[in-house]
Enzyme design. Sequence first.
Site, PDB file in Angstrom:
ATOM      1  N   ASN A  76       0.797  -1.223   0.000  1.00 38.40           N
ATOM      2  CA  ASN A  76       0.000   0.000   0.000  1.00 38.40           C
ATOM      3  C   ASN A  76       0.830   1.273   0.000  1.00 38.40           C
ATOM      4  OD1 ASN A  76      -1.614  -2.057   2.187  1.00 38.40           O
ATOM      5  ND2 ASN A  76      -2.582  -1.538   0.245  1.00 38.40           N
ATOM      6  N   VAL A  84       1.377   7.026   0.208  1.00 35.65           N
ATOM      7  CA  VAL A  84       0.705   6.044   1.049  1.00 35.65           C
ATOM      8  C   VAL A  84      -0.756   5.923   0.636  1.00 35.65           C
ATOM      9  CG1 VAL A  84      -0.030   5.529   3.410  1.00 35.65           C
ATOM     10  CG2 VAL A  84       2.223   6.528   2.993  1.00 35.65           C
ATOM     11  N   CYS A  85      -1.203   4.689   0.433  1.00 34.65           N
ATOM     12  CA  CYS A  85      -2.615   4.406   0.175  1.00 34.65           C
ATOM     13  C   CYS A  85      -3.231   4.111   1.537  1.00 34.65           C
ATOM     14  CB  CYS A  85      -2.750   3.195  -0.744  1.00 34.65           C
ATOM     15  SG  CYS A  85      -4.432   2.698  -1.044  1.00 34.65           S
ATOM     16  N   LEU A  86      -3.777   5.107   2.149  1.00 33.96           N
ATOM     17  CA  LEU A  86      -4.261   4.961   3.512  1.00 33.96           C
ATOM     18  C   LEU A  86      -5.641   5.585   3.601  1.00 33.96           C
ATOM     19  CD1 LEU A  86      -3.230   3.853   6.184  1.00 33.96           C
ATOM     20  CD2 LEU A  86      -2.271   6.076   6.681  1.00 33.96           C
TER      21      LEU A  86
END
Length: 187
Positions: A76, A84-86
Amino acid sequence: MSSPSKRREMDMMKLMMSDYKVETINDGMQEFYVEFNGPKDSLYQGGVWKIRVELPDAYPYKSPSVGFITKIYHPNVDELSGSVCLDVINQTWSPMFDLVNVFETFLPQLLLYPNPSDPLNGEAAALMMRDRPAYEQRVKEYCEKYAKPGEGSEDKSSDEELSEEEYGSDNEDDDDDDVAIAGKPDP
């Protein structure tokens, strides 16, 4: 002073007074670096990453932008940009959260519980689902190579790439001193 700027200052002071090492960029409170330690009981334990945080003008009503400067192997996290894929930060952010939450809750949860079905690093996600031991080994290799405590993380940028020898070779004669640094010409 407007409410968002007061809140930004309060959150920055709270973060600076915590156990995190914070380095401002251009002496402002809009952009800064934070030294982040890998969470206990994770593959990332013992690693130290430099995280870039950018606060939008509408903070805390709009989420901060967070990215890894130090290279990390994670489904991620975009390997080249460090983005960041958050979802908690990008989509479900609430003004009730603060900067300390990002480093004490959101990022540790991301590292403890990667989501390979929503990847920014497709190769890491595929390896995690296909061959978990190989994925775990790759994470540990990246931690050892890029996220060693006490070393200058500027030399381990997210846009640096492993050479073919470093990426997958079993050749023990490789010279680890020849690490390419992003943005610098080859000697």
